[in-house]
Design a protein around this motif. Sequence first.
Motif, PDB file in Angstrom:
ATOM      1  N   MET A  24       0.882  -1.177   0.000  1.00  0.00           N
ATOM      2  CA  MET A  24       0.000   0.000   0.000  1.00  0.00           C
ATOM      3  C   MET A  24       0.914   1.220   0.000  1.00  0.00           C
ATOM      4  SD  MET A  24      -3.097   1.386   0.122  1.00  0.00           S
ATOM      5  CE  MET A  24      -4.250   0.188   0.763  1.00  0.00           C
ATOM      6  N   TYR A  25       0.850   1.998  -1.082  1.00  0.00           N
ATOM      7  CA  TYR A  25       1.685   3.184  -1.219  1.00  0.00           C
ATOM      8  C   TYR A  25       0.760   4.379  -1.422  1.00  0.00           C
ATOM      9  CZ  TYR A  25       5.261   6.350  -2.920  1.00  0.00           C
ATOM     10  OH  TYR A  25       6.109   7.418  -3.077  1.00  0.00           O
ATOM     11  N   LEU A  26       0.878   5.370  -0.538  1.00  0.00           N
ATOM     12  CA  LEU A  26       0.024   6.552  -0.628  1.00  0.00           C
ATOM     13  C   LEU A  26       0.863   7.819  -0.468  1.00  0.00           C
ATOM     14  CD1 LEU A  26      -2.939   5.363   1.632  1.00  0.00           C
ATOM     15  CD2 LEU A  26      -2.910   5.449  -0.870  1.00  0.00           C
ATOM     16  N   MET A  51      -1.763   7.930   9.398  1.00  0.00           N
ATOM     17  CA  MET A  51      -2.895   7.451   8.619  1.00  0.00           C
ATOM     18  C   MET A  51      -4.197   7.683   9.381  1.00  0.00           C
ATOM     19  SD  MET A  51      -1.072   6.384   6.163  1.00  0.00           S
ATOM     20  CE  MET A  51      -2.086   5.422   5.085  1.00  0.00           C
ATOM     21  N   GLU A  52      -5.275   7.899   8.639  1.00  0.00           N
ATOM     22  CA  GLU A  52      -6.618   7.940   9.198  1.00  0.00           C
ATOM     23  C   GLU A  52      -7.485   6.965   8.412  1.00  0.00           C
ATOM     24  OE1 GLU A  52      -6.901  12.477  10.911  1.00  0.00           O
ATOM     25  OE2 GLU A  52      -8.182  11.927   9.226  1.00  0.00           O
ATOM     26  N   VAL A  61     -13.424   8.523  13.016  1.00  0.00           N
ATOM     27  CA  VAL A  61     -12.119   8.467  12.375  1.00  0.00           C
ATOM     28  C   VAL A  61     -11.198   7.657  13.274  1.00  0.00           C
ATOM     29  CG1 VAL A  61     -10.118   9.810  11.613  1.00  0.00           C
ATOM     30  CG2 VAL A  61     -12.426  10.707  11.277  1.00  0.00           C
ATOM     31  N   ILE A  62     -10.462   6.726  12.680  1.00  0.00           N
ATOM     32  CA  ILE A  62      -9.459   5.952  13.406  1.00  0.00           C
ATOM     33  C   ILE A  62      -8.104   6.510  13.024  1.00  0.00           C
ATOM     34  CG2 ILE A  62      -8.413   3.675  13.692  1.00  0.00           C
ATOM     35  CD1 ILE A  62     -11.201   2.517  12.895  1.00  0.00           C
ATOM     36  N   ARG A  63      -7.344   6.971  14.020  1.00  0.00           N
ATOM     37  CA  ARG A  63      -6.017   7.526  13.757  1.00  0.00           C
ATOM     38  C   ARG A  63      -4.955   6.498  14.102  1.00  0.00           C
ATOM     39  NH1 ARG A  63      -9.358  11.430  15.341  1.00  0.00           N
ATOM     40  NH2 ARG A  63      -9.490  13.256  14.026  1.00  0.00           N
ATOM     41  N   GLN A  64      -4.041   6.297  13.167  1.00  0.00           N
ATOM     42  CA  GLN A  64      -2.986   5.290  13.346  1.00  0.00           C
ATOM     43  C   GLN A  64      -1.633   5.913  12.977  1.00  0.00           C
ATOM     44  OE1 GLN A  64      -3.849   1.192  12.106  1.00  0.00           O
ATOM     45  NE2 GLN A  64      -1.920   1.271  10.999  1.00  0.00           N
ATOM     46  N   PRO A  65      -0.909   6.475  13.967  1.00  0.00           N
ATOM     47  CA  PRO A  65       0.407   7.069  13.724  1.00  0.00           C
ATOM     48  C   PRO A  65       1.502   6.009  13.815  1.00  0.00           C
ATOM     49  CG  PRO A  65      -0.266   7.497  15.964  1.00  0.00           C
ATOM     50  CD  PRO A  65      -1.383   6.715  15.322  1.00  0.00           C
ATOM     51  N   SER A  66       1.730   5.303  12.755  1.00  0.00           N
ATOM     52  CA  SER A  66       2.615   4.136  12.749  1.00  0.00           C
ATOM     53  C   SER A  66       4.059   4.544  12.498  1.00  0.00           C
ATOM     54  CB  SER A  66       2.175   3.160  11.659  1.00  0.00           C
ATOM     55  OG  SER A  66       0.807   2.856  11.814  1.00  0.00           O
ATOM     56  N   ASP A  67       4.963   4.066  13.367  1.00  0.00           N
ATOM     57  CA  ASP A  67       6.380   4.305  13.150  1.00  0.00           C
ATOM     58  C   ASP A  67       6.943   3.197  12.256  1.00  0.00           C
ATOM     59  OD1 ASP A  67       8.834   5.536  13.308  1.00  0.00           O
ATOM     60  OD2 ASP A  67       8.960   5.460  15.497  1.00  0.00           O
ATOM     61  N   ASN A  89      -3.559   9.030   3.849  1.00  0.00           N
ATOM     62  CA  ASN A  89      -2.273   9.472   4.373  1.00  0.00           C
ATOM     63  C   ASN A  89      -2.422  10.951   4.731  1.00  0.00           C
ATOM     64  OD1 ASN A  89       0.339  10.268   4.885  1.00  0.00           O
ATOM     65  ND2 ASN A  89       1.185   9.537   2.957  1.00  0.00           N
ATOM     66  N   VAL A  90      -2.488  11.260   6.029  1.00  0.00           N
ATOM     67  CA  VAL A  90      -2.652  12.640   6.487  1.00  0.00           C
ATOM     68  C   VAL A  90      -1.313  13.252   6.897  1.00  0.00           C
ATOM     69  CG1 VAL A  90      -5.071  12.335   7.121  1.00  0.00           C
ATOM     70  CG2 VAL A  90      -3.281  11.932   8.830  1.00  0.00           C
ATOM     71  N   GLY A  91      -0.218  12.545   6.635  1.00  0.00           N
ATOM     72  CA  GLY A  91       1.112  13.044   6.946  1.00  0.00           C
ATOM     73  C   GLY A  91       1.699  13.845   5.803  1.00  0.00           C
TER      74      GLY A  91
END
Length: 128
Positions: A24-26, A51-52, A61-67, A89-91
């Motif tokens: 998955m590339y965004l 990601m949201e 909204v599910i927020r997932q700040p993955s390192d 991708n909200v980054g």
Amino acid sequence: MSERDQSVGTELLFENDVVRVWRMYLHPGEACRPHMHAHDHVLVYANPSLMEAREQGGTGVIRQPSDEGFVLYREVGTAGLPADHWITNVGDEDSTHYIVELLGPSRSATSQPPVHNGRVISGHAIDW
């Protein structure tokens, strides 16, 4: 976001009778098409990603700040997850993660909460 897709990633990398592997590339601000997870799966993030996720018909909204190195495992149950969803991708940076679908029946009769290794971006929390 009305067009439903069976793909759970942007590129199919490998498939056999046991597993299906997607990338998955965004780009920043980009969202994938709505999809549903019908198989137990593992997500692996290759780089830090903000990601949201949203479900069709839902308001949350599910927020997932993955390192980098964030790993998540999910058992979807015999019926799969109940709703189509998409991620955005909200980054400020491109995001890449891999989805490994475990083909065959789910290990659980019902959908189970995801479990993960806790690698989230410093100063952020997962909001499920």
